[in-house]
Write an enzyme that holds these catalytic residues in place. Structure first.
Site, short mmCIF file in Angstrom:
data_model
loop_
_atom_site.label_atom_id
_atom_site.label_comp_id
_atom_site.label_asym_id
_atom_site.label_seq_id
_atom_site.Cartn_x
_atom_site.Cartn_y
_atom_site.Cartn_z
N HIS A 67 3.64 8.79 -10.02
CA HIS A 67 3.81 7.48 -10.66
C HIS A 67 2.44 6.86 -10.95
O HIS A 67 2.16 6.43 -12.07
CB HIS A 67 4.65 6.60 -9.73
CG HIS A 67 4.81 5.18 -10.17
ND1 HIS A 67 6.04 4.63 -10.45
CD2 HIS A 67 3.92 4.19 -10.38
CE1 HIS A 67 5.89 3.38 -10.81
NE2 HIS A 67 4.60 3.07 -10.78
N GLU A 68 1.57 6.85 -9.93
CA GLU A 68 0.24 6.22 -10.10
C GLU A 68 -0.64 7.03 -11.06
O GLU A 68 -1.39 6.46 -11.85
CB GLU A 68 -0.45 6.07 -8.76
CG GLU A 68 0.25 5.13 -7.79
CD GLU A 68 0.60 3.79 -8.40
OE1 GLU A 68 -0.18 3.27 -9.23
OE2 GLU A 68 1.68 3.25 -8.09
N HIS A 71 0.09 6.17 -14.62
CA HIS A 71 -0.65 4.95 -15.03
C HIS A 71 -2.09 5.31 -15.37
O HIS A 71 -2.63 4.92 -16.41
CB HIS A 71 -0.69 3.93 -13.89
CG HIS A 71 0.58 3.20 -13.63
ND1 HIS A 71 1.29 2.56 -14.62
CD2 HIS A 71 1.27 2.98 -12.48
CE1 HIS A 71 2.36 1.99 -14.08
NE2 HIS A 71 2.37 2.24 -12.78
N ASP A 166 4.92 -3.38 -12.19
CA ASP A 166 4.84 -2.85 -13.55
C ASP A 166 5.65 -3.72 -14.51
O ASP A 166 5.25 -3.93 -15.66
CB ASP A 166 5.36 -1.41 -13.59
CG ASP A 166 4.47 -0.49 -12.78
OD1 ASP A 166 3.26 -0.80 -12.66
OD2 ASP A 166 4.96 0.52 -12.27
#
Ligand SMILES: [Zn+2]
Length: 379
Positions: A67-68, A71, A166
């Site tokens: 997930h990170e 980004h 987010d």
């Protein structure tokens, strides 16, 4: 983030881990091994359950990292420098060194995180279904299903519309695009984050009293963190707006009272410090370069028999990054923590002291900016 250890570098991005991740990993392994897996297959041995649970916890961490990383990678594609990716108790943080250049980039960088978690949920659901069809051990399919649910929850939770989640960034990007004004869009997202955090604290307290103290406490803690981060981001939004286009010279207190490193404390206290409005004084060396700072508090603790002590010995040394030129963008100085009293930085050039920047200067900057904006809002 403090208490973070480095894991290495992936795709050129440093990856770190906060110690609290170990607590969460252990907690997840415990939930899987003692609650989820026994329900799926009561006959499975303890050794099997713990092995599968440990693997599940590691896969959970990997999906948080994915997930990170999503980004971070999309940010990099949009020309935003990425400092690091750090995992910690409440998920992960992709530390971006710049702000997204436009609303579109902002939207993409924020949106790709929940999208990745949703994709992981779909992937784990597919794997669990395939496992069930192929008749693999029920503990394996149960932990895959649990991972799918956990990732779905992460996707949904992160879409809640309030900074720093987010969803808050997505809200900011959409408002930014509509209003064409990043600052007011950021403020709206920060306010939404504060409200969201307070609602979670309230909800958490109710759950704590009526349903489950552990789940309630957890929710309240997350809410407290969100509200705190939203407030901090709100302050940062204010600072960014106030300091836009300004240099160090524009916000400093010019020509401050100062001392010399060889100067005895006694005469300095009587001649300068006792009459000055400042609470901290830069200390210069023979060449005129600032080398330290001495506070009124420190001077007031000098006993009269030590009045001959040199200011250089009483002062806090100035790190090189705290002595800046007058043309440095002001925004780079505003995030600093005070080093001596309320001193943030000393401004100097060519062996000449030009000014000091203190937290009072920052407060003044914010007040003036608010004043200007209030004049603009009410014509
Ligand atoms: Zn995210």
């Amino acid at each position: 983030m403090k208490q973070t250890f480095k894991l290495g570098t992936i795709l050129g991005i440093p990856v770190g881990m906060h110690w609290s991740v170990l607590v969460i990993t252990a907690l997840i392994a415990d939930i899987l091994a003692r609650t989820v897996l026994p329900a799926a297959d009561p006959a499975a041995s303890a050794g099997t359950r713990w092995a599968v649970a440990a693997l599940g916890a590691v896969l959970f961490l990997a999906s948080l990292a994915a997930h990170e990383f999503a980004h971070a990678l999309v940010a990099r594609r949009h020309g935003v420098r990425v400092g690091s990716v750090t995992l910690w108790m409440l998920g992960g943080v992709a530390e971006l060194d710049d702000e997204p250049p436009d609303a579109r980039a902002d939207l993409r960088i924020a949106g790709v995180g929940p999208l990745t978690s949703a994709a992981a949920a779909v992937l784990f659901t597919g794997a669990a279904a395939a496992g069930a069809a192929l008749d693999v051990a029920p503990v394996a399919t149960a932990s895959l299903s649990w991972l799918a649910a956990a990732n779905a929850l992460i996707a949904v939770f992160n879409l809640l519309p309030g900074a720093p989640l987010d969803g808050g960034r997505i809200l900011r990007a959409l408002l930014w695009r509509r209003r064409g004004d990043r600052t007011s869009a950021s403020h709206a997202a920060d306010r939404a984050g504060t409200t969201l955090g307070h609602a979670m604290i309230g909800g958490g307290l109710v759950i704590m009293l009526l349903v489950s103290w552990f789940n309630g406490l957890w929710l309240a803690l997350v809410g407290w963190f969100i509200a705190g981060s939203a407030r901090a981001e709100g302050r940062w939004t204010d600072l960014r707006a106030a300091a836009a286009g300004l240099r160090a010279a524009d916000i400093m207190t010019p020509y401050p009272d100062h001392g010399w490193s060889w100067q005895p404390a006694g005469p300095f206290i009587e001649g300068v410090a006792a009459r000055s409005r400042q609470s901290v004084f830069p200390v210069l060396d023979v060449t005129g370069d600032p080398v330290g700072a001495v506070t009124v508090d420190r001077l007031s603790r000098v006993p009269s028999q030590k009045a001959g002590a040199a200011l250089g010995d009483l002062s806090v040394p100035l790190p090189p990054d705290r002595v800046t030129g007058p043309d440095i963008p002001a925004i780079t100085l505003l995030q600093l923590r005070p080093i001596a009293g309320d001193l943030l930085a000393v401004v100097a050039a060519d062996h000449r002291l030009l000014g000091i920047i203190t937290t009072a200067d920052v407060q003044r900057l914010l007040r003036h900016d608010r004043l200007r904006r209030s004049r603009r809002a009410t014509p």
